[in-house]
Design an enzyme around this catalytic site. Structure first.
Site, PDB file in Angstrom:
ATOM      1  N   ALA A  81       0.902  -1.197   0.078  1.00 29.43           N
ATOM      2  CA  ALA A  81      -0.022   0.042  -0.028  1.00 29.43           C
ATOM      3  C   ALA A  81       1.034   1.354   0.171  1.00 29.43           C
ATOM      4  CB  ALA A  81      -0.893  -0.011   1.315  1.00 29.43           C
ATOM      5  N   SER A 124      -6.824  -0.604   8.723  1.00 28.55           N
ATOM      6  CA  SER A 124      -5.941   0.383   9.603  1.00 28.55           C
ATOM      7  C   SER A 124      -7.046   1.210  10.649  1.00 28.55           C
ATOM      8  CB  SER A 124      -5.182   1.353   8.747  1.00 28.55           C
ATOM      9  OG  SER A 124      -4.949   2.521   9.349  1.00 28.55           O
ATOM     10  N   GLU A 126      -6.727   4.017  10.998  1.00 26.78           N
ATOM     11  CA  GLU A 126      -6.912   5.469  10.433  1.00 26.78           C
ATOM     12  C   GLU A 126      -8.242   5.404   9.995  1.00 26.78           C
ATOM     13  OE1 GLU A 126      -5.285   8.356   9.632  1.00 26.78           O
ATOM     14  OE2 GLU A 126      -4.329   7.638  11.525  1.00 26.78           O
ATOM     15  N   TYR A 148      -6.001   8.675   2.680  1.00 28.03           N
ATOM     16  CA  TYR A 148      -5.364   7.352   3.108  1.00 28.03           C
ATOM     17  C   TYR A 148      -6.541   6.668   3.627  1.00 28.03           C
ATOM     18  CZ  TYR A 148      -2.989   3.744   5.555  1.00 28.03           C
ATOM     19  OH  TYR A 148      -2.733   2.531   6.348  1.00 28.03           O
TER      20      TYR A 148
HETATM   21  P1  NAP Z   1       5.625   0.231   4.344  1.00 28.95           P
HETATM   22  O1  NAP Z   1       6.598  -0.147   5.253  1.00 28.95           O
HETATM   23  O2  NAP Z   1       5.386   1.371   3.700  1.00 28.95           O
HETATM   24  O3  NAP Z   1       5.665  -1.091   3.183  1.00 28.95           O
HETATM   25  C1  NAP Z   1       4.593  -0.760   2.139  1.00 28.95           C
HETATM   26  C2  NAP Z   1       4.737  -1.911   1.028  1.00 28.95           C
HETATM   27  O4  NAP Z   1       3.844  -1.838   0.028  1.00 28.95           O
HETATM   28  C3  NAP Z   1       6.405  -1.794   0.372  1.00 28.95           C
HETATM   29  O5  NAP Z   1       6.765  -3.195   0.346  1.00 28.95           O
HETATM   30  C4  NAP Z   1       6.024  -1.356  -0.935  1.00 28.95           C
HETATM   31  O6  NAP Z   1       7.014  -1.438  -2.043  1.00 28.95           O
HETATM   32  C5  NAP Z   1       4.875  -1.880  -1.237  1.00 28.95           C
HETATM   33  N1  NAP Z   1       3.873  -1.126  -2.398  1.00 28.95           N
HETATM   34  C6  NAP Z   1       3.667   0.109  -2.387  1.00 28.95           C
HETATM   35  N2  NAP Z   1       2.908   0.213  -3.725  1.00 28.95           N
HETATM   36  C7  NAP Z   1       3.014  -0.860  -4.242  1.00 28.95           C
HETATM   37  C8  NAP Z   1       2.394  -1.468  -5.596  1.00 28.95           C
HETATM   38  N3  NAP Z   1       1.713  -0.417  -6.290  1.00 28.95           N
HETATM   39  N4  NAP Z   1       2.443  -2.608  -5.964  1.00 28.95           N
HETATM   40  C9  NAP Z   1       3.343  -3.412  -5.183  1.00 28.95           C
HETATM   41  N5  NAP Z   1       3.808  -3.142  -3.952  1.00 28.95           N
HETATM   42  C10 NAP Z   1       3.648  -1.884  -3.327  1.00 28.95           C
HETATM   43  O7  NAP Z   1       4.266  -0.257   5.094  1.00 28.95           O
HETATM   44  P2  NAP Z   1       3.796  -1.066   6.527  1.00 28.95           P
HETATM   45  O8  NAP Z   1       4.154  -0.299   7.790  1.00 28.95           O
HETATM   46  O9  NAP Z   1       4.738  -2.255   6.400  1.00 28.95           O
HETATM   47  O10 NAP Z   1       2.225  -1.456   6.326  1.00 28.95           O
HETATM   48  C11 NAP Z   1       1.996  -2.597   5.632  1.00 28.95           C
HETATM   49  C12 NAP Z   1       0.389  -2.499   5.318  1.00 28.95           C
HETATM   50  O11 NAP Z   1      -0.222  -2.438   6.576  1.00 28.95           O
HETATM   51  C13 NAP Z   1       0.202  -1.316   4.510  1.00 28.95           C
HETATM   52  O12 NAP Z   1      -1.016  -1.890   3.741  1.00 28.95           O
HETATM   53  C14 NAP Z   1      -0.631  -0.248   5.488  1.00 28.95           C
HETATM   54  O13 NAP Z   1      -1.259   0.642   5.055  1.00 28.95           O
HETATM   55  C15 NAP Z   1      -1.025  -1.247   6.739  1.00 28.95           C
HETATM   56  N6  NAP Z   1      -0.992  -0.897   8.141  1.00 28.95           N
HETATM   57  C16 NAP Z   1       0.230  -0.159   8.501  1.00 28.95           C
HETATM   58  C17 NAP Z   1       0.097   0.174   9.964  1.00 28.95           C
HETATM   59  C18 NAP Z   1       1.534   0.519  10.786  1.00 28.95           C
HETATM   60  O14 NAP Z   1       1.508   1.050  11.567  1.00 28.95           O
HETATM   61  N7  NAP Z   1       2.491   0.256  10.014  1.00 28.95           N
HETATM   62  C19 NAP Z   1      -1.086   0.105  10.468  1.00 28.95           C
HETATM   63  C20 NAP Z   1      -2.381  -0.207   9.880  1.00 28.95           C
HETATM   64  C21 NAP Z   1      -2.367  -0.688   8.535  1.00 28.95           C
HETATM   65  P3  NAP Z   1       8.418  -0.558  -2.420  1.00 28.95           P
HETATM   66  O15 NAP Z   1       9.389  -0.983  -1.422  1.00 28.95           O
HETATM   67  O16 NAP Z   1       8.165  -0.636  -3.653  1.00 28.95           O
HETATM   68  O17 NAP Z   1       7.928   0.779  -1.836  1.00 28.95           O
HETATM   69  O1  F7E Z   2       2.004   9.741  12.534  1.00 29.43           O
HETATM   70  C1  F7E Z   2       1.810  13.275  14.408  1.00 29.43           C
HETATM   71  C2  F7E Z   2       0.962  12.979  13.321  1.00 29.43           C
HETATM   72  O2  F7E Z   2       2.910   9.593  10.479  1.00 29.43           O
HETATM   73  C3  F7E Z   2       1.466   9.728  13.919  1.00 29.43           C
HETATM   74  C4  F7E Z   2       0.710   4.560   9.217  1.00 29.43           C
HETATM   75  O3  F7E Z   2       1.363   3.403   9.473  1.00 29.43           O
HETATM   76  O4  F7E Z   2      -0.342   4.352  11.417  1.00 29.43           O
HETATM   77  C5  F7E Z   2       0.389   5.276  10.635  1.00 29.43           C
HETATM   78  O5  F7E Z   2      -0.461   6.535  10.248  1.00 29.43           O
HETATM   79  C6  F7E Z   2       0.939  10.977  14.465  1.00 29.43           C
HETATM   80  C7  F7E Z   2       0.055  11.905  13.739  1.00 29.43           C
HETATM   81  O6  F7E Z   2       1.490   7.577  11.440  1.00 29.43           O
HETATM   82  C8  F7E Z   2       4.918  14.581  13.055  1.00 29.43           C
HETATM   83  O7  F7E Z   2       0.387  14.243  13.012  1.00 29.43           O
HETATM   84  C9  F7E Z   2       3.855  15.058  14.832  1.00 29.43           C
HETATM   85  O8  F7E Z   2      -1.020  12.389  14.605  1.00 29.43           O
HETATM   86  O9  F7E Z   2       3.553   8.168  12.450  1.00 29.43           O
HETATM   87  P1  F7E Z   2       2.602   8.885  11.672  1.00 29.43           P
HETATM   88  P2  F7E Z   2       0.124   7.809  11.286  1.00 29.43           P
HETATM   89  O10 F7E Z   2      -0.390   9.034  10.368  1.00 29.43           O
HETATM   90  O11 F7E Z   2      -0.665   7.688  12.310  1.00 29.43           O
HETATM   91  C10 F7E Z   2      -1.809   4.032  10.881  1.00 29.43           C
HETATM   92  C11 F7E Z   2      -2.369   2.940  11.748  1.00 29.43           C
HETATM   93  C12 F7E Z   2      -1.447   3.647   9.185  1.00 29.43           C
HETATM   94  O12 F7E Z   2      -2.252   2.916   8.860  1.00 29.43           O
HETATM   95  C13 F7E Z   2      -0.450   4.345   8.333  1.00 29.43           C
HETATM   96  O13 F7E Z   2       0.052   3.396   7.245  1.00 29.43           O
HETATM   97  O14 F7E Z   2       2.064  11.894  14.590  1.00 29.43           O
HETATM   98  N1  F7E Z   2       3.318  13.913  14.049  1.00 29.43           N
HETATM   99  N2  F7E Z   2       4.621  15.254  14.196  1.00 29.43           N
HETATM  100  C14 F7E Z   2       3.785  13.743  13.127  1.00 29.43           C
HETATM  101  N3  F7E Z   2       3.904  12.679  12.221  1.00 29.43           N
HETATM  102  C15 F7E Z   2       4.820  12.357  11.360  1.00 29.43           C
HETATM  103  N4  F7E Z   2       4.833  11.515  10.274  1.00 29.43           N
HETATM  104  N5  F7E Z   2       5.953  13.385  11.196  1.00 29.43           N
HETATM  105  C16 F7E Z   2       6.019  14.419  12.146  1.00 29.43           C
HETATM  106  O15 F7E Z   2       7.041  15.301  12.208  1.00 29.43           O
END
Ligand code: NAP
Ligand code: F7E
Length: 322
Positions: A81, A124, A126, A148
């Site tokens: 994603a 997520s 989110e 998102y």
């Molecule tokens: P990440 O580190 O950003 O990894 C995203 C992966 O998706 C990368 O391997 C990226 O490949 C691949 N990708 C993006 N666009 C693609 C496409 N068009 N075709 C094929 N592959 C593609 O994310 P993550 O933190 O591991 O999260 C994994 C999943 O869980 C995501 O769907 C995210 O939205 C969801 N999620 C994450 C969190 C969190 O807190 N981490 C929470 C809830 C849900 P490249 O290496 O080529 O960029």
């Molecule tokens: O922000 C605040 C920002 O970018 C967390 C993704 O994995 O989790 C992730 O989304 C909070 C937000 O994560 C900065 O405003 C302050 O309130 O680390 P983040 P996210 O937006 O919660 C969800 C579950 C997903 O699914 C997503 O893929 O931190 N914040 N100062 C900041 N955030 C960033 N990035 N940078 C700052 O400087």
């Protein structure tokens, strides 16, 4: 006979931990990667002799059908994603193509090739956005606050819809924020731990952040991929909230990280209005009771332990690079 799994997004944070877990369980692991001019393998470098990588892209239906048809996996974990929330305001259409219609393409490919393949969709917290109740459960209504979040709501419901329409074993894991030393540098936890490590080593003096009052339910990615796997081992497909049940502010994150690095954060952290979001998610906290009762899942790393682990890893990495 060992099980085979396809992991899309294997080069990402979660993909790398999930691949390790599946290999430990004896799976044959096939990772899907999109073509890039320079491979992005830093998180899976240590696994490359034990996994197979196949090219496919969530934008290309035929590439997904081909890889699923050729591999014939027992399980598919759809982690790929566009995952950085601020980027979704810059590229809302592409975000929808990847995160929403990309998931329809994955579901459709499974439906065409073999409906017995079990599929996990990375939903997520989110999706809860401007929360309707606290803490959030599997029954809390969604109110996404970014393109998102909106794209993930579509993906969630198309997963539920394919389960109900075609009897697919399709599950949606509603995961709250999970982090690790492999987290991308743009996310706030890693930005803070990497920033604190740089300042401690004399490589920088200040760190600019956005909203310090935002609160999240942060857990360790290694724990969360275990929940993904458990969801696909159940007798019945269902959706689960995966969270720690505790929330902390960005300010608390900064305090713990800087103090662990031996620094006073007030001397180094600046706030920059340019880093504020057009619409913020103020406070997320999940209730993982169903996951605990039905999957037997519990997190093993607490917030302080997570932040310290990330600071230590960044100090070590930066010191080794010097
Ligand atoms: P990440 O580190 O950003 O990894 C995203 C992966 O998706 C990368 O391997 C990226 O490949 C691949 N990708 C993006 N666009 C693609 C496409 N068009 N075709 C094929 N592959 C593609 O994310 P993550 O933190 O591991 O999260 C994994 C999943 O869980 C995501 O769907 C995210 O939205 C969801 N999620 C994450 C969190 C969190 O807190 N981490 C929470 C809830 C849900 P490249 O290496 O080529 O960029
Ligand atoms: O922000 C605040 C920002 O970018 C967390 C993704 O994995 O989790 C992730 O989304 C909070 C937000 O994560 C900065 O405003 C302050 O309130 O680390 P983040 P996210 O937006 O919660 C969800 C579950 C997903 O699914 C997503 O893929 O931190 N914040 N100062 C900041 N955030 C960033 N990035 N940078 C700052 O400087």
């Amino acid at each position: 006979m060992s099980k085979r799994a396809i992991v899309t997004g294997i080069s990402g944070q979660d993909g790398s931990y999930l691949a390790e877990l599946l290999l430990d369980q004896g799976y044959e692991v096939v990772g899907v990667t999109r073509r890039l001019s320079a491979p992005n393998h830093w998180r899976i470098e240590h696994l490359l002799d034990r996994i197979t990588l196949r090219p496919a892209d969530l934008l290309d239906q035929l590439s997904l059908i081909r890889v699923i048809d050729e591999v014939r996996p027992h399980e598919l974990y759809n982690l790929a994603a566009m995952s950085f929330v601020p980027a979704s305001w810059d590229q809302p259409l592409l975000t929808g193509e990847y995160n929403a219609q990309g998931v329809t393409r994955v579901m459709e490919a499974i439906r065409q090739v073999d409906t017995s393949i079990r599929v996990y969709q990375a939903s997520s917290s989110e999706m809860f956005g401007k929360v309707r109740e606290t803490p959030q459960t599997e029954l809390t209504p969604f109110y996404p606050r970014s393109p998102y979040g909106v794209s993930k709501v579509f993906a969630h419901y198309i997963t539920v819809n394919y389960r109900e329409s075609y009897d697919l074993f399709a599950v949606s894991g509603i995961l709250f924020n999970h982090e690790s030393p492999r987290r991308g540098l743009e996310f706030v936890t890693r930005k803070v731990t990497h920033g604190a490590a740089r300042i401690r080593l004399g490589l920088a003096d200040t760190l600019s952040l956005g909203n310090l009052d935002a609160r999240r339910d942060w857990g360790f990615a290694g724990d969360y991929v275990r929940a993904m796997w458990l969801m696909l081992q159940q007798d019945r497909a269902d959706d689960y909230v995966i969270a720690t049940g505790k929330s902390h502010s960005v300010r608390e994150l900064v305090e713990i990280a800087f103090s662990h690095a031996g620094l006073d954060w007030r001397a180094h952290v600046r706030t920059d209005p340019a880093l504020l979001r057009p619409a913020e998610v103020d406070h997320l906290i999940g209730n993982p009771a169903r996951a605990e009762a039905e999957l037997g899942w519990r997190p093993s790393v607490d917030f302080e332990g997570l932040v310290r682990m990330m600071v230590d890893a960044d100090v070590e990495r930066l010191s080794a690079a010097r």
